[in-house]
Enzyme design. Structure first.
Site, mmCIF file in Angstrom:
data_model
loop_
_atom_site.group_PDB
_atom_site.id
_atom_site.type_symbol
_atom_site.label_atom_id
_atom_site.label_comp_id
_atom_site.label_asym_id
_atom_site.label_seq_id
_atom_site.Cartn_x
_atom_site.Cartn_y
_atom_site.Cartn_z
ATOM 1 N N CYS A 88 36.001 35.376 35.911
ATOM 2 C CA CYS A 88 35.171 34.536 35.659
ATOM 3 C C CYS A 88 35.791 34.177 33.558
ATOM 4 C CB CYS A 88 33.631 34.666 35.793
ATOM 5 S SG CYS A 88 33.520 36.519 34.887
ATOM 6 N N ILE A 91 35.097 45.841 44.060
ATOM 7 C CA ILE A 91 34.842 46.721 45.117
ATOM 8 C C ILE A 91 33.858 46.138 46.324
ATOM 9 C CG2 ILE A 91 34.507 48.287 42.934
ATOM 10 C CD1 ILE A 91 31.118 46.933 42.772
ATOM 11 N N GLY A 92 34.164 45.076 46.346
ATOM 12 C CA GLY A 92 33.804 44.645 47.361
ATOM 13 C C GLY A 92 32.520 43.984 48.218
ATOM 14 N N GLY A 93 32.121 43.604 46.850
ATOM 15 C CA GLY A 93 30.397 42.617 47.180
ATOM 16 C C GLY A 93 30.710 41.337 48.236
ATOM 17 N N ILE A 105 47.601 37.741 43.222
ATOM 18 C CA ILE A 105 47.226 36.520 44.189
ATOM 19 C C ILE A 105 48.323 35.448 44.010
ATOM 20 C CG2 ILE A 105 46.206 35.354 44.689
ATOM 21 C CD1 ILE A 105 43.655 37.597 44.597
ATOM 22 N N GLN A 106 48.845 35.429 42.709
ATOM 23 C CA GLN A 106 49.703 34.337 42.289
ATOM 24 C C GLN A 106 51.145 34.557 42.590
ATOM 25 O OE1 GLN A 106 49.106 33.960 38.262
ATOM 26 N NE2 GLN A 106 51.141 32.833 37.344
ATOM 27 N N SER A 165 37.152 35.044 44.635
ATOM 28 C CA SER A 165 35.400 35.692 43.258
ATOM 29 C C SER A 165 36.231 35.449 42.020
ATOM 30 C CB SER A 165 33.974 36.447 43.317
ATOM 31 O OG SER A 165 34.968 37.290 44.560
ATOM 32 N N SER A 188 30.740 43.051 40.397
ATOM 33 C CA SER A 188 30.569 42.192 41.067
ATOM 34 C C SER A 188 29.176 41.292 41.240
ATOM 35 C CB SER A 188 30.419 43.231 42.414
ATOM 36 O OG SER A 188 30.213 43.039 43.471
HETATM 37 C C1 LIG Z 1 34.589 38.303 39.544
HETATM 38 S S1 LIG Z 1 35.651 39.879 39.943
HETATM 39 C C2 LIG Z 1 35.585 40.177 41.674
HETATM 40 C C3 LIG Z 1 34.319 41.045 42.203
HETATM 41 C C4 LIG Z 1 34.081 41.821 43.998
HETATM 42 N N1 LIG Z 1 33.732 40.116 44.059
HETATM 43 C C5 LIG Z 1 33.676 42.646 43.548
HETATM 44 O O1 LIG Z 1 32.704 42.942 44.795
HETATM 45 O O2 LIG Z 1 33.785 43.678 43.015
HETATM 46 C C6 LIG Z 1 37.642 39.788 39.923
HETATM 47 C C7 LIG Z 1 37.704 40.083 40.909
HETATM 48 O O3 LIG Z 1 39.956 40.094 40.589
HETATM 49 C C8 LIG Z 1 40.996 40.899 40.921
HETATM 50 N N2 LIG Z 1 42.018 39.956 39.717
HETATM 51 C C9 LIG Z 1 41.836 39.294 38.370
HETATM 52 N N3 LIG Z 1 43.223 39.033 38.920
HETATM 53 C C10 LIG Z 1 43.513 38.511 39.847
HETATM 54 C C11 LIG Z 1 44.709 38.269 40.001
HETATM 55 N N4 LIG Z 1 46.200 37.825 39.646
HETATM 56 N N5 LIG Z 1 45.524 39.083 41.735
HETATM 57 C C12 LIG Z 1 44.134 39.722 42.047
HETATM 58 N N6 LIG Z 1 43.140 39.878 41.737
HETATM 59 C C13 LIG Z 1 42.987 39.477 40.642
HETATM 60 C C14 LIG Z 1 40.446 41.576 39.411
HETATM 61 O O4 LIG Z 1 40.873 43.132 39.808
HETATM 62 C C15 LIG Z 1 38.995 41.733 39.946
HETATM 63 O O5 LIG Z 1 38.642 43.043 40.829
#
Ligand SMILES: C[S@@+](CC[C@H](N)C(=O)[O-])C[C@H]1O[C@@H](n2cnc3c(N)ncnc32)[C@H](O)[C@@H]1O
Length: 357
Positions: free
Chosen positions: A81, A16-18, A59-60, A78, A340
């Site tokens: 986790c 959500i853009g943190g 992203i992979q 980010s 986030s």
């Molecule tokens: C820990 S959260 C990060 C949240 C972000 N920093 C925020 O402020 O909302 C991880 C994010 O990575 C995304 N995600 C997980 N695996 C992914 C992948 N392989 N490719 C793209 N996005 C991925 C999830 O949908 C999630 O929104």
């Protein structure tokens, strides 16, 4: 003289853009040239607030030449986790949810113009993982200097305990302002306050000391337009059902409007009450009673409610302009907020990362 062009930034796992809010709070001259997230609901929220829809996909699947095209100076990441959380299986790099991060890390070595700065956020526990070893190996092979931190919003005056791991990296010939802490893991924001002239609570050594200098929780509650705390009856939807109090009462973390600390909100807050975040006692004329002395019968009289999504966003120091679009359910809102990060912590860290030596 013409102002220098803004830094070009990529935001991976944008949710959500943190990170983007933190970059804005840091006041660094930077432009997010692309954000990446696989989750279409999170991307709806991001688009609603930033009028830009992140690249939606895994992203992979990105290649070195895809990444080179953005000519980015900095990457903010980010990643998930779950591979590193204490409650999880801790499969670390062997967990499929770590694969995309490891993949893009390794791609940096194949790029013709890799980023000059990197910022990684994750849970405490990441710093002892094999993924962390890989991160540092790749960064050192590309001549990055690193500085690592474990910091919580409590250290920045916010009554919210959410310790997180952060890795800041700068590539030669770029230098950190305080190079004496290169290759160290720091647990206070002292080097940020010394070099950036920002206020923090670095003089406090323990969580108890930190709490005394934090603002009270009531400053973070939903407000009426006039500034008073909104009539609690409006918040009826957020009351904790009696059956949950009977079942889980002794395991709940209960806080009061005057408290100076609440627990980390996880993505399961509102679905579960145990270990997912604090609950607020709202009855008038409350007297604080040590939790171990609270009987279930008196717990029922506390008028316990969940913090609203807006209040959780306040604890994350998101700006007032942040909103969820109407179609996002309450559960989804809590889930995305739980994933986030704290703008109060990441903002100063980004300012420090981008600051010239
Ligand atoms: C820990 S959260 C990060 C949240 C972000 N920093 C925020 O402020 O909302 C991880 C994010 O990575 C995304 N995600 C997980 N695996 C992914 C992948 N392989 N490719 C793209 N996005 C991925 C999830 O949908 C999630 O929104």
């Amino acid at each position: 003289m013409e102002a220098p062009a803004p830094w070009r930034v990529l935001e991976f796992y944008s949710g959500i853009g943190g990170m983007r809010y933190s970059l804005m709070a840091s006041a660094v001259r930077a432009e997010v040239v692309e954000a990446f997230d696989i989750n279409d609901v999170a991307n709806d929220v991001y688009e609603h607030n930033f009028s830009h829809r992140p690249f939606q996909g895994n992203i992979q699947t990105l290649t070195a030449s895809d990444l080179d095209k953005y000519k980015a100076h900095a990457w903010l990441l980010s990643p998930p986790c779950q591979p590193y959380t204490r409650q999880g299986l801790q499969k670390q790099s062997a967990d499929a949810r770590a694969f995309s991060f490891i993949k893009i890390l390794n791609l940096m070595q194949d790029m013709s113009c890799p980023p000059q700065m990197l910022f990684v956020e994750n849970v405490v526990g990441f710093e002892v993982s094999d993924t962390h070893d890989q991160l540092l190996e790749v960064l050192s092979s590309l001549n990055f200097n690193t500085q690592e931190f474990i910091l919580s919003p409590l250290q920045f005056g916010v009554p919210y305990s959410r310790p997180r791991y952060f890795c800041l990296a700068k590539r030669d010939p770029m230098r950190f302002r305080n190079a004496s802490v290169n290759n160290k893991l720091l647990r206070t924001p002292m080097c940020l306050s010394l070099t950036l002239n920002i206020s923090d609570n670095s003089e406090c050594q323990t969580e108890e000391e930190l709490e005394t200098v934090c603002k009270p929780i009531k400053d973070f509650l939903v407000k009426e337009a006039g500034g008073g705390i909104r009539n609690e009856s409006v918040l009826h939807d957020y009351l904790v059902p009696i059956n949950l109090i009977e079942r889980w009462g002794n395991a709940m973390d209960i806080v009061y409007p005057g408290s100076k600390r609440c627990c980390c909100f996880t993505k399961s807050y509102y679905r579960y009450v145990k270990g997912t975040g604090s609950l607020l006692a709202t009855s008038e004329n409350l007297e604080w009673v040590p939790e171990e002395k609270l009987e279930i019968s008196s717990l029922k009289e506390l008028g316990l409610r969940f913090f609203t999504p807006r209040e959780v966003a306040n604890f994350h120091s998101f700006p007032a302009s942040f909103h969820f679009p109407d179609h996002i359910s309450l559960r989804q809102q809590y889930a995305m907020l739980g994933n986030s990060l704290s703008v109060a912590v990441v903002g100063p860290l980004l300012r420090y990362l981008f600051a010239e030596a």
